[in-house]
Every structure is written in structure tokens, then in C-alpha cells.
Scaffold this active site. Sequence first.
Site, PDB file in Angstrom:
ATOM      1  N   GLU A  58       0.833  -1.209   0.000  1.00  0.00           N
ATOM      2  CA  GLU A  58       0.000   0.000   0.000  1.00  0.00           C
ATOM      3  C   GLU A  58       0.864   1.256   0.000  1.00  0.00           C
ATOM      4  O   GLU A  58       1.855   1.344   0.745  1.00  0.00           O
ATOM      5  CB  GLU A  58      -0.897  -0.025   1.242  1.00  0.00           C
ATOM      6  CG  GLU A  58      -2.327   0.314   0.972  1.00  0.00           C
ATOM      7  CD  GLU A  58      -3.031  -0.680   0.068  1.00  0.00           C
ATOM      8  OE1 GLU A  58      -3.186  -0.381  -1.134  1.00  0.00           O
ATOM      9  OE2 GLU A  58      -3.443  -1.739   0.554  1.00  0.00           O
ATOM     10  N   ASP A  94      -4.655   0.748  -9.062  1.00  0.00           N
ATOM     11  CA  ASP A  94      -6.052   0.367  -9.236  1.00  0.00           C
ATOM     12  C   ASP A  94      -6.414   0.076 -10.690  1.00  0.00           C
ATOM     13  O   ASP A  94      -7.117  -0.892 -10.983  1.00  0.00           O
ATOM     14  CB  ASP A  94      -6.950   1.476  -8.673  1.00  0.00           C
ATOM     15  CG  ASP A  94      -6.578   1.815  -7.244  1.00  0.00           C
ATOM     16  OD1 ASP A  94      -6.351   0.880  -6.463  1.00  0.00           O
ATOM     17  OD2 ASP A  94      -6.473   3.005  -6.917  1.00  0.00           O
TER      18      ASP A  94
HETATM   19  C1  GLA Z   1      -5.414   4.490  -3.806  1.00  0.00           C
HETATM   20  C2  GLA Z   1      -4.698   4.941  -5.074  1.00  0.00           C
HETATM   21  C3  GLA Z   1      -3.636   3.931  -5.494  1.00  0.00           C
HETATM   22  C4  GLA Z   1      -2.711   3.567  -4.345  1.00  0.00           C
HETATM   23  C5  GLA Z   1      -3.526   3.211  -3.111  1.00  0.00           C
HETATM   24  C6  GLA Z   1      -2.663   2.983  -1.902  1.00  0.00           C
HETATM   25  O1  GLA Z   1      -6.170   3.338  -4.060  1.00  0.00           O
HETATM   26  O2  GLA Z   1      -5.626   5.101  -6.122  1.00  0.00           O
HETATM   27  O3  GLA Z   1      -2.898   4.448  -6.583  1.00  0.00           O
HETATM   28  O4  GLA Z   1      -1.794   4.588  -4.091  1.00  0.00           O
HETATM   29  O5  GLA Z   1      -4.464   4.227  -2.784  1.00  0.00           O
HETATM   30  O6  GLA Z   1      -1.885   1.845  -2.070  1.00  0.00           O
END
Ligand code: GLA
Length: 427
Positions: free
Chosen positions: A70, A217
Amino acid sequence: MTTTNERGNADARRNPPTTPTTPTASAASSVLGTATHGVPARAADKFRELRGRPPTGVWSAPGRVNLIGEHTDYNDGFVLPFALPYRIAVAASPRTDGMLAVTTVGDDGRPQHAGPTLIAGLSPGSVEGWSAYPSGVAWVLRSEGFDGGADLVVAGDVPAGAGLSSSHALQCATALALLGLAGVELDEPDAPSRATVARWVQRSENDYVGVPTGLLDQTASLSCVRDHVLFLDVRSGEMEQVPFDASSAGLAVLVVDTRAKHSHSDSGYRERRAGCERAASLLGVPALRDVTESGLDDALGGLPEDLRPLVRHVVTENARVERTVEHLRTGGIADIGGLLTASHASMRDDYRISCLELDVAVDAALDAGALGARMTGGGFGGSAIALVAADAVESVGRRVLAAFAERGLTAPGLFTAAPSPGAGRDS
Ligand code: GLA
């Protein structure tokens, strides 16, 4: 573009109203929700009903959970997501007037319309609310030479505002629909790669919607495959599909949608990202990915106090992803629990992106015997995951519900999820 029934706040912008069915504890004997079937068919039916003719095609894309890794994506590091069995589908037909019209069905079951608006006239900031997501995709695709107008009707069951990437599912499904109408289907010869489409979708989110997110994502929604987690090295773009068959190991991934939505998530995300970039620059490296675990103490010594926990999280999280993958490559799903829990502690104590609801979910799951648990996604609310014995899913779920009730918190949504297919054409 104007939108009807637009809430016009940050929540509305982050949470496209495409999710009439959030999983709930509906079955009398179970605390678990289940995916609705036939989301693409629902989008097609709705299109027929609203436009009086069948759509040219239907494309859909899933939400995701991140197993571990994360806030590593924008640090050029490693992530390990899998696609959820919840999807957003876009039924689409071309228009000859260069306009984009989008209809989605809100939580109240009523259609919400955006546009028609001229794609050539779109610019960052010109559209607000949920329809900024499909508009941003049309805006980016136009710059890549795909500028045909379209009628889109959206249906979905990815829980909204749950940190499970419903907005990315909407963007990816829109991208596939607009490309499909232009005669371009993913994986066919001469089509852009899924990784390229992910970068386009990221550009639409960063430059059009205005949120500085990484690549996790979109890549998950586009490139995940059934029964696998996706090990992505964000710097090199290298991907490995790592088998993840929890049920054969007698396990399950329980997802807890805490229903907590924190208004400062946008600014919190920006601050963390800016802090990481400042730390990398002070350390003289391109990104925090370049700080190794063995070099961590030295690196921390050279940084101001406020940046140290951020760096510690990113460096240790990258290492945890690599260790998780090592276990999974040899079939050791049961061995990753400690890494998941350590990841949560790092986000709670160092990165400071957890919240009461996420901590309650994780602690209750662990107390009830989960092998490991952590928040997943951007943080400040959203969802947690727990790795649990398959025969303990209900009892862990009940303990989580009880823990929320004891603290007077809104009851969370619960469901189990196995790695599901990525984005594609449905019909
Ligand atoms: C959100 C962002 C991702 C990533 C996550 C944390 O989902 O869209 O790009 O940075 O937070 O891992």
C-alpha cells in the site's frame, strides 16, 4: 457537462453512483453479502429501456482489493492486488455528433444523466461530480486519437466509497467501451496493451479528475486474472500472475467494508505522496523504491523527523510484498498472515492512514482467529481484509459485527472474495 442529481461534493466525485447493490448481511443464516449476477446484462437491459434499441456492445471492469503493498505504487515499488467478483459494466453505442452522454443508475434506482457534451470541448475542471470519470477517459482517449462520440449506460455492483476502486472500474470499463466503439478490442493485434490503457486511465484521473493517484487500481482492474494475485513492479511495469487459490488451502479472504468515509482522504493522500517525494529528493534517489531495507537506518538518519515514518513504511512494505510473493510462489498462503498484519501496523503507526473503524475491523478479525488482517487501499476509511480459515468466515464476521456494534459504529458490509477476471468485453 452538467449532471442531474449531482451532489457536487468530494464524496460524490470519488463515489460514482453506479452501485445499487452494496453487499449486505441479507441471507438470514449468513452475515455475508454476495455479488449480484449479470451486471453486464443489466447495463444492456437498461440501455434498451432508455434508448429504445440494443447497445452496440457491453464492456465491464472489476473493483479490486490489494492483498498487500500500500502506498508503494507512487514510490515506484511493488503491489499485489486481485480483482473482485464485483464489476461495473458500460453498455455503449456510437454517436455521430462527437458528443458523450452517460446515464447511470443511482442508489435510489433512478437514472442519472450527464451530457450530452462535446468531447472536443472537454478540459480538466469542465465536468464535476461522478461524470468527471467517464469524461476524463473520453478526454484522454481523444488525445490518443480516439474521439468518437458515444451513448453510455452504466450498471454495477462494486460497493461505492468502500476503497474498492469502483471509480477505477468505471473508468476502465468506459475506456474499453470507447475503444471498442472505435473498433479496438484489448488483446487483439495492434490494440494498445492493457498496461498502456492503465496509464491512459491514470492520466485521466491525475490530469482531468485531479487526484494524484498511482497505477495500482487501473492496472488491477485491467490486468488481473482469475485465481491469481498480480505482482506488479510499478517501476519496470513487469507483471507476474501469482497463483492464489485460498479455498484449496482451506482459507478465504474476508472483506470488511467499514462504511467509514473520511473527508480528509484526498488531502491526506496528497500529503503522504508529497512527503515521500520530498524524502526521495533529500536522499538523492529517484524514488523511495531505491532505499533498501539494509540501508533504511542510514536513510532515516539523514531525514527530518516527520519524514522518517513515511520512509519506514514504504521500504518495509515493499519488502513485505516481496516476502508475500515468495510464500505464494511455493503455495504458502497460510504463511502470509503475519505479513498482512505487520502491514496494517505500519500503516496505522507509521503512515498514519488507518482510522478507528479499520483498526476495529482488523483487531476483531485477529481476535476471532484470522491468520492476518489489514486495511486495503488508500486508507482513512474504506475496507479491510482478513485471511481466515474457510470454516471460520461466519464466526469471524460475527465478531467483527459485534465489535462495531459495541462501539456504536455503523454495521460494516462483509463478503468473501476470490481473485476474479479483469476487464473485458461481455457482449
Ligand atoms: C489508492 C490509489 C492507489 C494507491 C492506493 C494505496 O487506491 O488510487 O494508486 O496509491 O491508494 O496503495
